[in-house]
Design a protein around this motif. Structure first.
Motif, short mmCIF file in Angstrom:
data_model
loop_
_atom_site.label_atom_id
_atom_site.label_comp_id
_atom_site.label_asym_id
_atom_site.label_seq_id
_atom_site.Cartn_x
_atom_site.Cartn_y
_atom_site.Cartn_z
N PRO A 46 0.75 -0.98 0.05
CA PRO A 46 -0.28 -0.07 0.00
C PRO A 46 0.94 1.25 0.14
O PRO A 46 0.59 2.43 -0.63
CB PRO A 46 -0.81 -0.07 1.23
N PHE A 47 1.85 1.29 0.62
CA PHE A 47 2.74 2.50 0.98
C PHE A 47 3.52 2.62 -0.73
O PHE A 47 3.67 3.72 -0.90
CB PHE A 47 3.75 2.38 1.89
N TYR A 49 2.36 1.86 -3.56
CA TYR A 49 1.17 2.39 -4.69
C TYR A 49 0.82 3.85 -4.52
O TYR A 49 0.31 4.25 -5.20
CB TYR A 49 -0.04 1.27 -4.70
N THR A 50 1.13 4.21 -3.33
CA THR A 50 0.79 5.69 -3.06
C THR A 50 1.82 6.63 -3.75
O THR A 50 1.46 7.67 -4.01
CB THR A 50 0.35 5.93 -1.66
N LEU A 51 2.67 6.02 -4.06
CA LEU A 51 3.92 6.83 -4.76
C LEU A 51 3.48 7.18 -6.31
O LEU A 51 3.76 8.13 -6.62
CB LEU A 51 5.32 6.14 -4.61
#
Length: 52
Positions: A46-47, A49-51
């Motif tokens: 999840p971290f 993909y937020t980029l």
């Protein structure tokens, strides 16, 4: 066809056609793909993909 054969063929193409500017693009795409595949089933996904 082995993976080394594909890499050798790509390198030969870049050398013959003088397309050295493509090398950084190819390297970044391979690294990005490896990052996505390696984090697909981990808690870090999840971290990452937020980029993007």
């Amino acid at each position: 066809m082995s993976k080394l054969s594909v890499l050798k063929e790509l390198f030969e193409f870049l050398k013959v056609r003088k397309k050295w500017w493509l090398l950084p693009i190819v390297v970044m795409l391979v690294l990005l793909g490896a990052l996505i595949v390696s984090t697909q089933s981990s808690a870090v996904a999840p971290f990452i993909y937020t980029l993007f």
